[in-house]
Design a protein around this motif. Structure first.
Motif, PDB file in Angstrom:
ATOM      1  N   GLY A 117      52.094  72.927 -36.686  1.00  0.00           N
ATOM      2  CA  GLY A 117      53.430  73.231 -36.383  1.00  0.00           C
ATOM      3  C   GLY A 117      54.280  73.085 -38.227  1.00  0.00           C
ATOM      4  N   VAL A 132      51.705  80.004 -28.801  1.00  0.00           N
ATOM      5  CA  VAL A 132      52.961  80.249 -30.387  1.00  0.00           C
ATOM      6  C   VAL A 132      54.122  81.214 -30.334  1.00  0.00           C
ATOM      7  CG1 VAL A 132      52.753  81.531 -32.799  1.00  0.00           C
ATOM      8  CG2 VAL A 132      50.582  79.711 -31.534  1.00  0.00           C
ATOM      9  N   ARG A 151      55.261  76.966 -32.608  1.00  0.00           N
ATOM     10  CA  ARG A 151      53.591  76.415 -31.146  1.00  0.00           C
ATOM     11  C   ARG A 151      53.992  75.449 -30.358  1.00  0.00           C
ATOM     12  NH1 ARG A 151      48.905  76.731 -35.155  1.00  0.00           N
ATOM     13  NH2 ARG A 151      48.247  76.056 -33.484  1.00  0.00           N
ATOM     14  N   ASN A 180      51.169  73.446 -28.792  1.00  0.00           N
ATOM     15  CA  ASN A 180      49.812  73.621 -28.700  1.00  0.00           C
ATOM     16  C   ASN A 180      49.300  72.576 -27.505  1.00  0.00           C
ATOM     17  OD1 ASN A 180      48.929  73.925 -31.183  1.00  0.00           O
ATOM     18  ND2 ASN A 180      49.134  72.095 -32.208  1.00  0.00           N
TER      19      ASN A 180
END
Length: 122
Positions: A55, A79, A72, A74
């Motif tokens: 990102g 996203v 985003r 994770n």
């Protein structure tokens, strides 16, 4: 195999905002560059933005002129695409895609969501 599911599309008025999400099925999501493409009726699919695995870096098509923001999370395998100052010409089906390369070419992305319709009325 990574499965991507977009959500958040719909109808907006010109000048309004919409947020799209792209949720992935795999924890390996963080290993992929994620991109958003869009395809308007009668036009080719075009890349509008992409984001690196961490990102830390993003790319935007010149046509967006700062109106869209990609991010985003994770930890959530997701996203986001925040769209503001929407225009009728933003009307399209929006797709998220995952790939290993930092690329603007659709051919570089192996995994695709089913797409979500965004319609902007004038």
């Amino acid at each position: 195999q990574v499965q991507l599911v977009e959500s958040g599309g719909g109808l907006a008025q010109a000048g309004g905002s919409l947020s799209l999400s792209c949720a992935a099925s795999e924890r390996t999501f963080s290993m992929f560059t994620i991109a958003w493409f869009r395809q308007a009726p009668g036009k080719e699919r075009e890349l509008i933005t992409r984001i690196t695995r961490s990102g830390g870096m993003t790319y935007y098509a010149d046509s967006l002129k700062g109106r869209f923001t990609i991010s985003r999370d994770n930890a959530k395998n997701t996203v986001y695409l925040q769209m503001s100052s929407l225009k009728p010409e933003d009307t399209a089906v929006y797709y998220c895609a995952a790939g290993q390369l930092w690329s603007s070419s659709a051919k570089s992305y192996a995994y695709w969501g089913q797409g979500t319709q965004v319609t902007v009325s004038s």
